[in-house]
Design an enzyme around this catalytic site. Structure first.
Site, PDB file in Angstrom:
ATOM      1  N   ARG A 203       0.845  -1.194   0.000  1.00  0.00           N
ATOM      2  CA  ARG A 203       0.000   0.000   0.000  1.00  0.00           C
ATOM      3  C   ARG A 203       0.878   1.240   0.000  1.00  0.00           C
ATOM      4  NH1 ARG A 203      -5.488   1.663   2.863  1.00  0.00           N
ATOM      5  NH2 ARG A 203      -5.652   3.683   1.849  1.00  0.00           N
TER       6      ARG A 203
ATOM      7  N   ARG B 238      -6.054  -0.577  -3.831  1.00  0.00           N
ATOM      8  CA  ARG B 238      -5.015  -0.782  -2.835  1.00  0.00           C
ATOM      9  C   ARG B 238      -5.027  -2.254  -2.450  1.00  0.00           C
ATOM     10  NH1 ARG B 238      -9.607   1.728  -1.642  1.00  0.00           N
ATOM     11  NH2 ARG B 238     -10.684   1.299   0.300  1.00  0.00           N
TER      12      ARG B 238
ATOM     13  N   ASP C  44      -6.379  -2.558   3.195  1.00  0.00           N
ATOM     14  CA  ASP C  44      -6.855  -1.383   3.918  1.00  0.00           C
ATOM     15  C   ASP C  44      -7.334  -1.869   5.280  1.00  0.00           C
ATOM     16  OD1 ASP C  44      -7.756   1.175   4.590  1.00  0.00           O
ATOM     17  OD2 ASP C  44      -9.678   0.903   3.586  1.00  0.00           O
TER      18      ASP C  44
ATOM     19  N   ASP D  54      -8.739  -0.826   9.003  1.00  0.00           N
ATOM     20  CA  ASP D  54      -9.347   0.236   9.796  1.00  0.00           C
ATOM     21  C   ASP D  54      -9.573  -0.245  11.222  1.00  0.00           C
ATOM     22  OD1 ASP D  54      -9.721   2.201   7.734  1.00  0.00           O
ATOM     23  OD2 ASP D  54     -11.398   1.015   6.983  1.00  0.00           O
TER      24      ASP D  54
END
Length: 150
Positions: free
Chosen positions: A72, A81, A84, A86
């Site tokens: 990334r 990407r 990811d 979170d």
């Protein structure tokens, strides 16, 4: 972007290897249509429940290192990407910093977050007092394409 499922599986192993961190459980993986920028491959989504002694800031720093290790790099918002990660919730902790907001401010709008999160925490209550289970029945969430991956 490579093997999306492989990126998720390796990232889970790398998260569990973080100092003071254990992987408690994970949801199944789900496929979803891209969100934000539509002309890219489908996404693979999953949710992990961890225990950690890291602060939210330390955890964010650590998962950003993992993302970079998977290729990334800074780029177009919502663009392609390989990974990811979170932080959706962190116990009852609330963080309101420009680059770190916990609970994640848009998680309650996104089927690709709520569907796997419901596998782990279906009774988690949002800011409107409704559970994930309830939110998944809302038309705007139910209409989002989210499918289990085998």
């Amino acid at each position: 972007m490579g093997d999306a499922r492989g990126h998720v599986m390796r990232a889970l192993t790398e998260i569990e290897a973080l100092l003071g961190t254990s992987l408690e459980r994970t949801s199944p993986m789900y496929g979803t249509k891209p969100w934000g920028k539509l002309d890219q491959p489908n996404f693979v989504n999953a949710v992990a429940e961890i225990r950690t002694t890291l602060s939210p800031r330390q955890l964010l720093t650590a998962v950003k290192v993992i993302e970079r290790a998977h290729g990334r790099s800074p780029g177009e918002r919502w663009g392609p990407r390989p990974l990811d990660i979170d932080i959706l919730v962190y116990g009852d902790t609330i963080v309101g910093e420009p680059d770190l907001q916990v609970p994640h401010p848009r998680m309650w709008e996104r089927g690709f977050v709520l569907r796997p999160l419901a596998d782990l925490r279906p009774d988690l209550t949002g800011p409107d007092g409704r559970t994930i289970r309830d939110r998944l029945n809302d038309t705007e969430i139910a209409d989002q394409e989210v499918w289990p991956l085998n």
